[in-house]
Design a protein around this motif. Structure first.
Motif, mmCIF file in Angstrom:
data_model
loop_
_atom_site.group_PDB
_atom_site.id
_atom_site.type_symbol
_atom_site.label_atom_id
_atom_site.label_comp_id
_atom_site.label_asym_id
_atom_site.label_seq_id
_atom_site.Cartn_x
_atom_site.Cartn_y
_atom_site.Cartn_z
ATOM 1 N N CYS A 64 -1.646 -3.594 -5.763
ATOM 2 C CA CYS A 64 -1.339 -2.666 -4.665
ATOM 3 C C CYS A 64 -2.502 -1.727 -4.439
ATOM 4 N N MET A 65 -2.368 -0.938 -3.421
ATOM 5 C CA MET A 65 -3.394 0.028 -3.053
ATOM 6 C C MET A 65 -2.770 1.393 -2.831
ATOM 7 N N GLY A 92 0.839 -1.193 0.000
ATOM 8 C CA GLY A 92 0.000 0.000 0.000
ATOM 9 C C GLY A 92 0.867 1.232 0.000
ATOM 10 N N SER A 118 -16.550 -5.378 -0.198
ATOM 11 C CA SER A 118 -15.487 -4.625 0.464
ATOM 12 C C SER A 118 -15.987 -3.958 1.749
ATOM 13 N N GLU A 170 -10.274 -1.902 0.910
ATOM 14 C CA GLU A 170 -9.434 -1.920 -0.301
ATOM 15 C C GLU A 170 -8.802 -3.296 -0.517
ATOM 16 N N MET A 171 -8.307 -3.912 0.559
ATOM 17 C CA MET A 171 -7.695 -5.234 0.402
ATOM 18 C C MET A 171 -8.735 -6.240 -0.084
ATOM 19 N N HIS A 184 -11.134 -5.598 -2.132
ATOM 20 C CA HIS A 184 -11.278 -5.477 -3.593
ATOM 21 C C HIS A 184 -10.304 -6.438 -4.283
ATOM 22 N N GLY A 185 -9.116 -6.584 -3.694
ATOM 23 C CA GLY A 185 -8.162 -7.550 -4.237
ATOM 24 C C GLY A 185 -8.711 -8.958 -4.172
ATOM 25 N N TRP A 210 -7.872 0.158 -4.814
ATOM 26 C CA TRP A 210 -7.139 -1.056 -5.129
ATOM 27 C C TRP A 210 -6.827 -1.043 -6.625
#
Ligand code: ASN
Ligand code: ZN
Length: 355
Positions: free
Chosen positions: A128-129, A109, A177, A151-152, A154-155, A122
């Protein structure tokens, strides 16, 4: 490799004094904000630029990171490192998943992305973010636990269901999310960031009941998102079915957020939002079908059902009807067809649907 796992101490902007997974780089003779116990998850500083690929790893001489002051660049990185570590631990403990792809490899990040950027995102391209600093006055850097978990996650969606980021599948992507970001908050139960079904309330320097980004239990508190899935003939909060399908994904997410809240907690008005408060919510205002006795199944079961639905049953073009099927399938797998939890999934979807 010439690195050793270490444990640092961090003074964060938001979450108080923290223990951080860091490493000693013996070649560079410096501590790095990179966590070898969590797949080398790391935090970089974008230097207020726009290029995550040009961001630089956050380092420190004595493994005591930041001073907690608003003006301190390292302190936002401390919150970010903590948010990633807790989201990693949450995935592992609750779902047996190591990292976003489940392959033990961490993402990174970049904090201090852009200038006065009131957002975070994301990116599949960099795995990465990026996290903005907020507006410099009333809104803090976007590194609260719910945002980091959002955000993580979304990965996670990207490497599992792959929900396309528009229309109903995009709404479900966004809801995933918010749901998992919120479950990270409950998992951590940090006193500085009390867990709730509100997204982004911790970003506001001066908090208030109506200062947040999204409210899962009552999406329309934002004035835009409909509380319920519109029927072909009956709009929800003035939004027709056609307009719902065309809404920005951060608004069409509300119905799935609302489903999840009712599934986990039932038709219960959260503290601070009940009758006599400015929001003045009642149980009947939380449901779309009058089912005020709807009971929640609890967060543990709800998050297992949601995760299994996302990772086993949802696909790139899953829509709301498909999400109902996916969560019912997941609940039947985990608890049995006709079980109380299976029936509760149907009841929660019914309660967020206009008849
Ligand atoms: N903050 C937003 C999000 O993660 C950024 C975006 O619209 N993709 O949903
Ligand atoms: Zn999002």
């Amino acid at each position: 490799p010439n690195v050793t796992a270490t444990t640092g101490t961090g003074r964060s902007l938001i979450a108080g004094v923290l223990s951080l997974g860091t490493q000693w780089n013996n070649t560079r003779r410096i501590f790095e904000m990179k966590d070898p116990t969590r797949g080398n998850t790391h935090i970089t500083d974008a230097g207020n630029g726009y290029r995550t690929e040009a961001s630089t790893l956050v380092v420190d001489a004595d493994n005591k990171w930041g001073n907690g002051a608003t003006t301190d660049r390292v302190s936002a990185a401390v919150d970010a490192s903590y948010g990633f570590a807790k989201t990693w631990d949450f995935y592992k403990e609750k779902f047996g998943r190591e990292g976003i792809r489940g392959d033990g490899v961490g993402a990174f990040g970049a904090v201090h992305y852009s200038i006065n950027y009131v957002n975070a995102y994301w990116s599949d391209e960099c795995f990465c973010m990026a996290f903005g600093d907020g507006n410099g006055t009333s809104i803090r850097p976007l590194v609260t636990l719910d945002i980091m978990g959002h955000e993580m996650s979304h990965g996670l969606t990207s490497v599992t269901a792959g929900l396309i980021y528009s229309s109903e599948s995009g709404g479900l992507n966004e809801a995933n999310s918010d749901i998992l970001g919120t479950m990270v908050e409950y998992y951590v139960n940090n006193a500085q960031q009390p867990p709730n079904y509100i997204i982004g309330e911790g970003l506001f320097v001066t908090p208030a009941w109506n200062k947040a980004i999204r409210w899962m239990f009552k999406p329309n508190l934002d004035g835009i998102s409909p509380d319920c899935y519109p029927s072909p003939t009956t709009p929800s909060n003035g939004i027709s079915l056609a307009n719902f399908k065309a809404m920005d994904v951060h608004y069409s997410s509300g119905v799935a957020n609302h489903f999840y809240y009712l599934l986990a907690e039932g038709a219960v008005v959260p503290e601070g939002y009940g009758a006599g408060t400015p929001a003045n919510l009642t149980p009947s205002s939380l449901v779309c079908n009058g089912n005020t006795t709807l009971a929640g199944i609890g967060r543990e079961a709800a998050q297992q059902i949601w995760y299994r639905a996302l990772t086993v049953y949802m696909v790139s073009n899953t829509d709301y009807a498909g999400a109902r099927v996916a969560t019912l399938n997941a609940a039947a797998d985990l608890y049995g067809a006709g079980s109380a939890n299976h029936n509760a999934v149907a009841a929660a979807w019914d309660a967020v649907t206009m008849q």
